[in-house]
Design a protein around this motif. Structure first.
Motif, PDB file in Angstrom:
ATOM      1  N   ARG A  33       0.818  -1.206   0.000  1.00  0.00           N
ATOM      2  CA  ARG A  33       0.000   0.000   0.000  1.00  0.00           C
ATOM      3  C   ARG A  33       0.852   1.256   0.000  1.00  0.00           C
ATOM      4  O   ARG A  33       1.933   1.291   0.553  1.00  0.00           O
ATOM      5  N   MET A  35       0.249   5.471   0.846  1.00  0.00           N
ATOM      6  CA  MET A  35      -0.684   6.426   1.439  1.00  0.00           C
ATOM      7  C   MET A  35      -1.160   7.426   0.388  1.00  0.00           C
ATOM      8  O   MET A  35      -2.270   7.903   0.453  1.00  0.00           O
ATOM      9  N   LYS A  39      -2.402  12.559   1.411  1.00  0.00           N
ATOM     10  CA  LYS A  39      -2.510  12.041   2.778  1.00  0.00           C
ATOM     11  C   LYS A  39      -1.155  12.016   3.470  1.00  0.00           C
ATOM     12  O   LYS A  39      -1.062  12.229   4.668  1.00  0.00           O
ATOM     13  N   GLN A  55      -4.012   8.878  10.039  1.00  0.00           N
ATOM     14  CA  GLN A  55      -3.940   8.470   8.633  1.00  0.00           C
ATOM     15  C   GLN A  55      -3.176   7.157   8.488  1.00  0.00           C
ATOM     16  O   GLN A  55      -3.576   6.271   7.728  1.00  0.00           O
ATOM     17  N   TYR A  56      -2.069   7.025   9.230  1.00  0.00           N
ATOM     18  CA  TYR A  56      -1.291   5.786   9.167  1.00  0.00           C
ATOM     19  C   TYR A  56      -2.016   4.634   9.861  1.00  0.00           C
ATOM     20  O   TYR A  56      -1.989   3.498   9.390  1.00  0.00           O
ATOM     21  N   GLU A  58      -5.272   4.172  10.122  1.00  0.00           N
ATOM     22  CA  GLU A  58      -6.339   3.717   9.225  1.00  0.00           C
ATOM     23  C   GLU A  58      -5.772   2.910   8.062  1.00  0.00           C
ATOM     24  O   GLU A  58      -6.335   1.878   7.683  1.00  0.00           O
ATOM     25  N   LEU A  59      -4.655   3.378   7.486  1.00  0.00           N
ATOM     26  CA  LEU A  59      -4.034   2.669   6.366  1.00  0.00           C
ATOM     27  C   LEU A  59      -3.604   1.267   6.794  1.00  0.00           C
ATOM     28  O   LEU A  59      -3.876   0.289   6.092  1.00  0.00           O
ATOM     29  N   ASP A  62      -6.694  -1.073   7.555  1.00  0.00           N
ATOM     30  CA  ASP A  62      -7.299  -1.485   6.290  1.00  0.00           C
ATOM     31  C   ASP A  62      -6.416  -2.504   5.570  1.00  0.00           C
ATOM     32  O   ASP A  62      -6.903  -3.503   5.035  1.00  0.00           O
ATOM     33  N   SER A  63      -5.117  -2.276   5.582  1.00  0.00           N
ATOM     34  CA  SER A  63      -4.178  -3.184   4.920  1.00  0.00           C
ATOM     35  C   SER A  63      -4.173  -4.558   5.582  1.00  0.00           C
ATOM     36  O   SER A  63      -4.138  -5.585   4.900  1.00  0.00           O
TER      37      SER A  63
END
Length: 113
Positions: A33, A35, A39, A55-56, A58-59, A62-63
């Motif tokens: 992934r 960002m 972002k 932001q990290y 959530e990333l 999700d990953s």
């Protein structure tokens, strides 16, 4: 233990109340992934302050979910109905790319007794 669409996944070495009939080997799911520029800039400013960089977070959440979904898909292709000893691993490929892998042992289980 997590239920993923009727498919049991656990970090444990066994599933309570179940007997492993067959070990089918390693199943894995891999996600790479980025960002994205916009972002990343926002996260960079937020990182200058103390506290969570959402932001990290959530990333990565999700990953990890995506990697688990791919691992379960891989295990189903092997003929499994569960995964035991599931783990995560991650690494940076570059400053912008992160690799997340979920892996575990694909097994066929049945109720004990």
């Amino acid at each position: 233990m997590t239920e993923t669409g009727g498919f049991a996944v656990t970090t444990g070495l066994e599933l309570r109340g179940m007997t492993v009939q067959q070990d089918l080997g390693v199943a894995f799911g891999l996600v790479v992934r980025s960002m994205g520029v916009v972002k990343s800039i926002g996260a960079g400013f937020k990182a200058m302050r103390q506290g969570e960089v959402s932001q990290y977070t959530e990333l990565l959440e999700d990953s990890r979910r995506h990697a688990i979904d791919r691992m379960v898909e891989n295990a189903r292709l092997l003929g499994a109905n569960a995964i035991v000893a599931m783990r995560f691993d991650s690494s940076e490929i570059s400053q912008q790319l992160t690799e997340i892998v979920a892996y575990g042992t694909a097994v066929v289980v049945r109720p004990a007794g």
